[in-house]
Write a protein that holds these residues in place. Structure first.
Motif, PDB file in Angstrom:
ATOM      1  N   CYS A  55       0.816  -1.210   0.000  1.00  0.00           N
ATOM      2  CA  CYS A  55       0.000   0.000   0.000  1.00  0.00           C
ATOM      3  C   CYS A  55       0.858   1.273   0.000  1.00  0.00           C
ATOM      4  O   CYS A  55       0.339   2.380  -0.081  1.00  0.00           O
ATOM      5  N   GLY A  56       2.159   1.138   0.084  1.00  0.00           N
ATOM      6  CA  GLY A  56       3.036   2.297   0.016  1.00  0.00           C
ATOM      7  C   GLY A  56       3.112   3.087   1.309  1.00  0.00           C
ATOM      8  O   GLY A  56       3.671   4.184   1.336  1.00  0.00           O
ATOM      9  N   SER A  57       2.542   2.562   2.374  1.00  0.00           N
ATOM     10  CA  SER A  57       2.528   3.262   3.652  1.00  0.00           C
ATOM     11  C   SER A  57       3.886   3.178   4.360  1.00  0.00           C
ATOM     12  O   SER A  57       4.639   2.224   4.172  1.00  0.00           O
ATOM     13  N   GLY A  58       4.153   4.196   5.151  1.00  0.00           N
ATOM     14  CA  GLY A  58       5.361   4.183   5.952  1.00  0.00           C
ATOM     15  C   GLY A  58       5.080   3.827   7.394  1.00  0.00           C
ATOM     16  O   GLY A  58       5.979   3.838   8.232  1.00  0.00           O
ATOM     17  N   HIS A  59       3.806   3.515   7.678  1.00  0.00           N
ATOM     18  CA  HIS A  59       3.416   3.138   9.041  1.00  0.00           C
ATOM     19  C   HIS A  59       3.720   1.665   9.283  1.00  0.00           C
ATOM     20  O   HIS A  59       2.833   0.825   9.394  1.00  0.00           O
ATOM     21  N   THR A  60       4.997   1.393   9.350  1.00  0.00           N
ATOM     22  CA  THR A  60       5.433   0.012   9.500  1.00  0.00           C
ATOM     23  C   THR A  60       6.416  -0.099  10.653  1.00  0.00           C
ATOM     24  O   THR A  60       7.018   0.885  11.061  1.00  0.00           O
ATOM     25  N   TYR A  61       6.526  -1.278  11.174  1.00  0.00           N
ATOM     26  CA  TYR A  61       7.569  -1.501  12.173  1.00  0.00           C
ATOM     27  C   TYR A  61       8.133  -2.920  12.086  1.00  0.00           C
ATOM     28  O   TYR A  61       7.474  -3.833  11.614  1.00  0.00           O
ATOM     29  N   LEU A  62       9.336  -3.017  12.572  1.00  0.00           N
ATOM     30  CA  LEU A  62      10.057  -4.289  12.494  1.00  0.00           C
ATOM     31  C   LEU A  62       9.465  -5.299  13.477  1.00  0.00           C
ATOM     32  O   LEU A  62       9.352  -5.024  14.667  1.00  0.00           O
ATOM     33  N   LEU A  63       9.048  -6.430  12.949  1.00  0.00           N
ATOM     34  CA  LEU A  63       8.496  -7.489  13.790  1.00  0.00           C
ATOM     35  C   LEU A  63       9.602  -8.329  14.401  1.00  0.00           C
ATOM     36  O   LEU A  63       9.603  -8.634  15.581  1.00  0.00           O
TER      37      LEU A  63
END
Ligand SMILES: [Zn+2]
Length: 77
Positions: A55-63
């Motif tokens: 989705c191109g989002s930057g709202h991610t974090y390392l699992l």
């Protein structure tokens, strides 16, 4: 790779120590996985970095990942 370096060091040391001869260092590589909060999916961090490929989002974090665990040291023979 850190694990390659570790293995190299291990082989160097093992070749010089009678006790460790024939011992094998087992290194477990954990692939980095990132989670996207926007579309609730996970993807490989190494391939795509911090931006979600779906989705191109930057709202991610390392699992998980970016770790190298020495799993076990096996003595052969
Ligand atoms: Zn996403």
């Amino acid at each position: 790779m850190l694990s390659d370096y570790l293995t190299e060091c291990w082989n160097w040391a093992a070749g010089r120590t009678e006790l460790l001869k024939g011992a094998v260092l087992v290194v477990e590589k954990i692939p980095a996985v990132t989670y996207c909060e926007e579309c609730d999916s996970t993807y490989g961090t190494v391939e795509h970095g911090k931006i979600c490929p779906y989705c191109g989002s930057g709202h991610t974090y390392l699992l998980q990942g970016n770790e190298t665990n020495i799993k076990e040291i096996e003595a052969c023979g």
